[in-house]
Design an enzyme around this catalytic site. Sequence first.
Site, PDB file in Angstrom:
ATOM      1  CG  ASN A  15     -69.541  -5.810  56.683  1.00 36.59           C
ATOM      2  OD1 ASN A  15     -69.427  -4.805  56.414  1.00 36.59           O
ATOM      3  ND2 ASN A  15     -68.992  -6.552  55.134  1.00 36.59           N
ATOM      4  CB  THR A  20     -70.712  -1.141  47.901  1.00 38.32           C
ATOM      5  OG1 THR A  20     -71.399  -0.498  48.669  1.00 38.32           O
ATOM      6  CG2 THR A  20     -69.491  -0.878  48.684  1.00 38.32           C
ATOM      7  CG  ASP A  21     -72.262  -5.347  44.283  1.00 36.98           C
ATOM      8  OD1 ASP A  21     -71.364  -4.447  43.755  1.00 36.98           O
ATOM      9  OD2 ASP A  21     -71.444  -6.662  44.700  1.00 36.98           O
ATOM     10  CE1 TYR A  30     -79.687  -0.863  54.125  1.00 33.35           C
ATOM     11  CE2 TYR A  30     -79.711   1.505  54.209  1.00 33.35           C
ATOM     12  CZ  TYR A  30     -78.886   0.041  54.465  1.00 33.35           C
ATOM     13  OH  TYR A  30     -77.326   0.494  54.623  1.00 33.35           O
TER      14      TYR A  30
HETATM   15  N1  LIG Z   1     -72.114   1.434  51.524  1.00 33.89           N
HETATM   16  C1  LIG Z   1     -72.852   2.009  51.317  1.00 33.89           C
HETATM   17  O1  LIG Z   1     -72.989   3.334  51.283  1.00 33.89           O
HETATM   18  C2  LIG Z   1     -73.674   1.845  52.718  1.00 33.89           C
HETATM   19  C3  LIG Z   1     -73.896   2.937  54.271  1.00 33.89           C
HETATM   20  C4  LIG Z   1     -74.573   2.639  55.604  1.00 33.89           C
HETATM   21  C5  LIG Z   1     -74.127   1.656  55.420  1.00 33.89           C
HETATM   22  N2  LIG Z   1     -74.229   0.454  55.234  1.00 33.89           N
HETATM   23  C6  LIG Z   1     -73.668  -1.311  55.633  1.00 33.89           C
HETATM   24  O2  LIG Z   1     -72.166  -1.252  55.837  1.00 33.89           O
HETATM   25  C7  LIG Z   1     -72.255  -2.650  55.619  1.00 33.89           C
HETATM   26  C8  LIG Z   1     -71.485  -3.279  54.187  1.00 33.89           C
HETATM   27  O3  LIG Z   1     -72.577  -3.423  52.963  1.00 33.89           O
HETATM   28  P1  LIG Z   1     -71.524  -3.072  51.660  1.00 33.89           P
HETATM   29  O4  LIG Z   1     -72.867  -1.330  51.180  1.00 33.89           O
HETATM   30  O5  LIG Z   1     -71.012  -3.599  51.561  1.00 33.89           O
HETATM   31  O6  LIG Z   1     -72.439  -3.780  50.866  1.00 33.89           O
HETATM   32  P2  LIG Z   1     -71.996  -4.774  49.826  1.00 33.89           P
HETATM   33  O7  LIG Z   1     -70.869  -4.797  48.826  1.00 33.89           O
HETATM   34  O8  LIG Z   1     -73.531  -5.760  49.310  1.00 33.89           O
HETATM   35  O9  LIG Z   1     -71.919  -6.173  50.595  1.00 33.89           O
HETATM   36  C9  LIG Z   1     -72.533  -6.865  51.353  1.00 33.89           C
HETATM   37  C10 LIG Z   1     -71.767  -8.130  52.212  1.00 33.89           C
HETATM   38  O10 LIG Z   1     -73.189  -8.453  53.200  1.00 33.89           O
HETATM   39  C11 LIG Z   1     -73.195  -9.899  52.521  1.00 33.89           C
HETATM   40  N3  LIG Z   1     -74.243 -10.903  53.336  1.00 33.89           N
HETATM   41  C12 LIG Z   1     -75.171 -10.340  53.753  1.00 33.89           C
HETATM   42  N4  LIG Z   1     -76.234 -11.204  53.172  1.00 33.89           N
HETATM   43  C13 LIG Z   1     -75.921 -12.710  54.237  1.00 33.89           C
HETATM   44  C14 LIG Z   1     -76.594 -12.903  54.609  1.00 33.89           C
HETATM   45  N5  LIG Z   1     -77.515 -13.766  55.170  1.00 33.89           N
HETATM   46  N6  LIG Z   1     -74.956 -13.947  55.643  1.00 33.89           N
HETATM   47  C15 LIG Z   1     -74.028 -13.428  55.319  1.00 33.89           C
HETATM   48  N7  LIG Z   1     -73.505 -12.626  54.417  1.00 33.89           N
HETATM   49  C16 LIG Z   1     -74.575 -11.461  53.701  1.00 33.89           C
HETATM   50  C17 LIG Z   1     -73.366 -10.798  51.390  1.00 33.89           C
HETATM   51  O11 LIG Z   1     -73.022 -11.693  51.134  1.00 33.89           O
HETATM   52  P3  LIG Z   1     -72.547 -12.111  49.428  1.00 33.89           P
HETATM   53  O12 LIG Z   1     -72.229 -11.653  48.870  1.00 33.89           O
HETATM   54  O13 LIG Z   1     -72.966 -13.310  49.314  1.00 33.89           O
HETATM   55  O14 LIG Z   1     -73.762 -11.632  48.846  1.00 33.89           O
HETATM   56  C18 LIG Z   1     -72.189  -9.361  51.224  1.00 33.89           C
HETATM   57  O15 LIG Z   1     -70.819 -10.392  51.492  1.00 33.89           O
HETATM   58  C19 LIG Z   1     -73.678  -3.410  55.276  1.00 33.89           C
HETATM   59  O16 LIG Z   1     -74.999  -3.458  56.720  1.00 33.89           O
HETATM   60  C20 LIG Z   1     -75.141  -1.875  54.929  1.00 33.89           C
HETATM   61  O17 LIG Z   1     -76.039  -1.749  55.369  1.00 33.89           O
HETATM   62  C21 LIG Z   1     -73.224   0.797  54.060  1.00 33.89           C
END
Ligand SMILES: NC(=O)c1ccc[n+]([C@@H]2O[C@H](COP(=O)([O-])OP(=O)(O)OC[C@H]3O[C@@H](n4cnc5c(N)ncnc54)[C@H](OP(=O)(O)O)[C@@H]3O)[C@@H](O)[C@H]2O)c1
Length: 238
Positions: free
Chosen positions: A80, A193-194, A158
């Site tokens: 994730n 999310t962030d 991305y």
């Molecule tokens: N939100 C959306 O609309 C959306 C849509 C499509 C896909 N996604 C995908 O969903 C997934 C989760 O995203 P999210 O929206 O929940 O974002 P988020 O709230 O920013 O969470 C991202 C997570 O990834 C962790 N992370 C980043 N770099 C890392 C590393 N090198 N090693 C370990 N952990 C790491 C962050 O940890 P830290 O707190 O330490 O930074 C955080 O826990 C991602 O793959 C994103 O591309 C999200």
Amino acid sequence: MNDRTALVTGANKGIGKEIARQLVAEGLTVHVGSRDAERGRRAVQEIGGGARLLVLDVTDADSVATAAAQVERLDVLVNNAGIMVDGRTAPEADLDGFRRTYETNLFGVLAVTNAFLPALRRSAAPRIVNVSSGTGSLTWSADPGHQFAVSAGAGAAYRSSKTALNALTLFYAQTLAPEGFKVNALAPGLRSTDLNARAAASDGDPAEGAAGAVRLALLPDTGPTGGFFSWDGTPAAW
Ligand SMILES: NC(=O)c1ccc[n+]([C@@H]2O[C@H](COP(=O)([O-])OP(=O)(O)OC[C@H]3O[C@@H](n4cnc5c(N)ncnc54)[C@H](OP(=O)(O)O)[C@@H]3O)[C@@H](O)[C@H]2O)c1
């Protein structure tokens, strides 16, 4: 089976934390992957029950190896953790932006998957879920009327990292199929999310996207492999 274990990378916040919470609610012991121990500890405390902290930076080879050495058997791996450094309004990413993005969104998945394969091979029903994105769909990217059209969504680094992740998903699905693995990619939808602040006023709820990952994580042996699915279970376009 109620002694199943899962690892969710980047589970200290956002969609990952919700995936971990929902897997714990399903009765699994969940390793909450977090690159920062304190942030991870807070998430584990919030989730409670079967949540366990696993310090894991997916871009750090030593961290990945140390984490993998702590997990004997794994039934579910949810890749994730992800970053977006080239937002919609920013100029397209430079070479450094591409490299940083791929380190986490693609090479991180590769490193973690390879490191945890021995533990997954000890499972009777191994499942891998790669959290991708609708912006990684080439079909949708090329459709000017689609919400994930290149002109509307995230930047080139991305979205192409997620296209590559989809290709990697297909590779693992095919090579691991003879061993009973199910490997699928998920488009979780726009979530507040962030990473994606612009979704705050729209679809929003990370828990809804997380439910799509949990469905793929708990697939029965008759379930699909090598697929790309939207959060609601419908097939996503490659
Ligand atoms: N939100 C959306 O609309 C959306 C849509 C499509 C896909 N996604 C995908 O969903 C997934 C989760 O995203 P999210 O929206 O929940 O974002 P988020 O709230 O920013 O969470 C991202 C997570 O990834 C962790 N992370 C980043 N770099 C890392 C590393 N090198 N090693 C370990 N952990 C790491 C962050 O940890 P830290 O707190 O330490 O930074 C955080 O826990 C991602 O793959 C994103 O591309 C999200």
